[in-house]
Design a protein around this motif. Structure first.
Motif, PDB file in Angstrom:
ATOM      1  N   THR B  23       0.726  -1.113   0.010  1.00 52.54           N
ATOM      2  CA  THR B  23       0.033  -0.096  -0.070  1.00 52.54           C
ATOM      3  C   THR B  23       0.884   1.309   0.000  1.00 52.54           C
ATOM      4  O   THR B  23       2.063   1.276   0.508  1.00 52.54           O
ATOM      5  CB  THR B  23      -0.839   0.028   1.335  1.00 52.54           C
ATOM      6  N   THR B  26       0.285   7.781   3.140  1.00 52.45           N
ATOM      7  CA  THR B  26      -0.098   9.272   3.308  1.00 52.45           C
ATOM      8  C   THR B  26       1.125  10.107   3.009  1.00 52.45           C
ATOM      9  O   THR B  26       0.996  11.260   2.130  1.00 52.45           O
ATOM     10  CB  THR B  26      -0.830   9.543   4.496  1.00 52.45           C
ATOM     11  N   LEU B  44      -7.907  11.638   0.005  1.00 47.75           N
ATOM     12  CA  LEU B  44      -8.010  10.208   0.074  1.00 47.75           C
ATOM     13  C   LEU B  44      -9.531   9.729   0.276  1.00 47.75           C
ATOM     14  O   LEU B  44     -10.181   8.990  -0.487  1.00 47.75           O
ATOM     15  CB  LEU B  44      -7.282   9.428   1.079  1.00 47.75           C
ATOM     16  N   LYS B  45     -10.308  10.758   1.082  1.00 52.66           N
ATOM     17  CA  LYS B  45     -11.802  10.537   1.430  1.00 52.66           C
ATOM     18  C   LYS B  45     -12.387  10.611  -0.003  1.00 52.66           C
ATOM     19  O   LYS B  45     -13.277   9.762  -0.323  1.00 52.66           O
ATOM     20  CB  LYS B  45     -11.951  11.141   2.261  1.00 52.66           C
ATOM     21  N   SER B  48     -11.802   7.976  -2.572  1.00 53.40           N
ATOM     22  CA  SER B  48     -12.326   6.438  -1.884  1.00 53.40           C
ATOM     23  C   SER B  48     -13.709   6.579  -2.155  1.00 53.40           C
ATOM     24  O   SER B  48     -14.524   5.876  -2.809  1.00 53.40           O
ATOM     25  CB  SER B  48     -11.976   6.602  -0.551  1.00 53.40           C
ATOM     26  N   ILE B  53      -9.813   4.534  -5.403  1.00 52.26           N
ATOM     27  CA  ILE B  53      -8.986   4.144  -4.483  1.00 52.26           C
ATOM     28  C   ILE B  53      -9.544   3.112  -3.332  1.00 52.26           C
ATOM     29  O   ILE B  53     -10.475   3.434  -2.969  1.00 52.26           O
ATOM     30  CB  ILE B  53      -7.914   4.933  -3.685  1.00 52.26           C
ATOM     31  N   ASP B  54      -8.856   1.942  -3.026  1.00 50.98           N
ATOM     32  CA  ASP B  54      -9.245   1.220  -1.802  1.00 50.98           C
ATOM     33  C   ASP B  54      -8.348   1.939  -0.430  1.00 50.98           C
ATOM     34  O   ASP B  54      -7.202   1.791  -0.419  1.00 50.98           O
ATOM     35  CB  ASP B  54      -8.938  -0.217  -1.748  1.00 50.98           C
ATOM     36  N   TYR B  55      -9.288   2.395   0.607  1.00 53.50           N
ATOM     37  CA  TYR B  55      -8.554   3.299   1.652  1.00 53.50           C
ATOM     38  C   TYR B  55      -9.097   2.748   2.756  1.00 53.50           C
ATOM     39  O   TYR B  55     -10.377   2.456   3.185  1.00 53.50           O
ATOM     40  CB  TYR B  55      -8.887   4.606   1.204  1.00 53.50           C
ATOM     41  N   VAL B  61      -3.137   3.275   1.005  1.00 50.57           N
ATOM     42  CA  VAL B  61      -4.278   3.169  -0.293  1.00 50.57           C
ATOM     43  C   VAL B  61      -3.693   2.234  -1.498  1.00 50.57           C
ATOM     44  O   VAL B  61      -2.367   2.162  -1.398  1.00 50.57           O
ATOM     45  CB  VAL B  61      -4.644   4.303  -0.731  1.00 50.57           C
ATOM     46  N   THR B  62      -4.682   1.546  -2.061  1.00 50.24           N
ATOM     47  CA  THR B  62      -4.127   1.144  -3.437  1.00 50.24           C
ATOM     48  C   THR B  62      -5.148   1.454  -4.468  1.00 50.24           C
ATOM     49  O   THR B  62      -6.196   1.928  -3.924  1.00 50.24           O
ATOM     50  CB  THR B  62      -4.181  -0.455  -3.397  1.00 50.24           C
TER      51      THR B  62
END
Ligand SMILES: [Mn+2]
Ligand SMILES: [Mn+2]
Ligand SMILES: [Mn+2]
Ligand SMILES: [Mn+2]
Lengths: 217, 217
Positions: B23, B26, B44-45, B48, B53-55, B61-62
DNA sequence: TAATAGTTTTAGATAAATCTAAAAATTTTT
DNA sequence: AAAAATTTTTAGATTTATCTAAAACTATTA
């Protein structure tokens, strides 16, 4: 540097001040920017602080020399990119305006000069509009709009003053593209439509269409 | 569509997830975006929420498939524009990265395809990076960084992993440009610098430089 | 010239992207 | 396993560009 939004305001103000002389009104700018008068007032204060426009509350605005130069730089880029898209990437003239609206904001003076060179220093864009040189100079076209011509007068189509796809496709269907010679037979009293002779063809165009066709006498 | 900022975050996350697997953190993103960790968390939120992204909080994240596809589209545009600037407008390889950073955000799928065609469907950009095709496919280069080679091994320079002008100008001075064949004489224990044979010339490059040179064995 | 109509500006809110400072969670070290 | 160090998130502001609704100004009409 100026933000995309500021550049678009300057361009709209420039074009409006070309259309009719005198100061440019808040509502006209709002219309050109597809926004509301209140938003325009906010931006006018900002552009005035940056000395890009002369602004007196309630009295409309004019571009300063600095503002005019900035507007012309954006217009130069817009038109050069349009030439690139048509000449090099084989887009049609009705497809390029929206893409050029994005490309005109790319900020690299050297890129613009290289592009101009690559294109062979074109004088006009695909819609017949003059391309300012790197010092901002260009021949202001002495053309007349079709709806302002009189019966019997001849000329050739030198440009258009609207760049939307539907309009340009319509013109193409009528055979009215840049370089085409024509003669005005009559300007209809009733609805302002224009009766034309194009080659051996008799064509009628509405006043709305005639307003956006530029003729060199 | 995604904003310029969102696109830049996706690109940074993509490149970081290539660099080392697992991953992406940040702080690494904040560094790549020249911003602060708090701003990254906010974004990121948002990414997502958009399923890019998967967070998981505190876990890094990815990219999702959707996010990866979006990142690769931006990278494709970046690299195609770099080829345009070097091949057509005669820029040097060290001058094009910053301009491509702007051009990569122009949003017109048809423009990208026409540009690719105009350039002759290039496979690599001026720095040796592979250009994804319109479906996002490209050969992931099997290259090795110069500082990971061992004494006696030979290869040719296939690319660089830094695009800044000072770095590229430095390489040019050393004669280390794409396509140049070389042999590693020694990897110095003391400071990790690399002793090279390039043609009849013996050259020493610092570890910092070696880290950004890609070799095809 | 006074009322009315039209235009423009202000006031106050909102959304996007950023920031600093403080709190919370995780990782590393003792 | 505590304590310390590091990383990440939250809370609360700020900036830019936008909006709606109301107030202020200007122009037109009666
Ligand atoms: Mn145009
Ligand atoms: Mn624009
Ligand atoms: Mn690059
Ligand atoms: Mn970018």
């Amino acid at each position: 540097m100026h933000s995309f939004t500021e550049e678009n305001y300057l361009k709209v103000i420039y074009h409006l001040s070309q259309a009719d002389t005198g100061t440019v009104q808040t509502n006209a700018i709002a219309n050109g920017m597809n926004t509301k008068a209140a938003s325009v007032t906010d931006m006018l204060k900002k552009l005035s602080d940056k000395k890009l426009i002369d602004y007196i509350k309630y009295q409309g605005v004019t571009l300063t020399e600095k503002g005019r130069a900035a507007a012309i730089k954006v217009i130069r880029k817009h038109r050069l990119w349009e030439v690139f898209l048509v000449d090099k990437l084989k887009f049609r003239w009705d497809e390029v305006h929206d893409i050029a609206e994005e490309l005109e904001h790319i900020n690299s003076p050297v890129l613009v000069e290289r592009l101009d060179d690559f294109l062979g220093f074109p004088k006009r864009d695909p819609h017949g509009d003059p391309i300012p040189d790197k010092d901002g100079n260009f021949e202001p076209s002495e053309n007349v709009h079709l709806h302002h011509m009189t019966s019997g007068k001849s000329g050739i189509i030198i440009g258009v003053s609207e760049h939307s796809s539907p309009f340009l496709i319509h013109l193409e269907k009528l055979g009215l593209t840049i370089g085409v010679p024509l003669t005005v037979l009559e300007i209809t009293d009733y609805d302002g439509s224009v009766e034309l002779m194009v080659g051996t063809q008799r064509i009628n165009v509405s006043r709305k269409v005639a307003e956006h066709i530029l003729i060199k006498l």
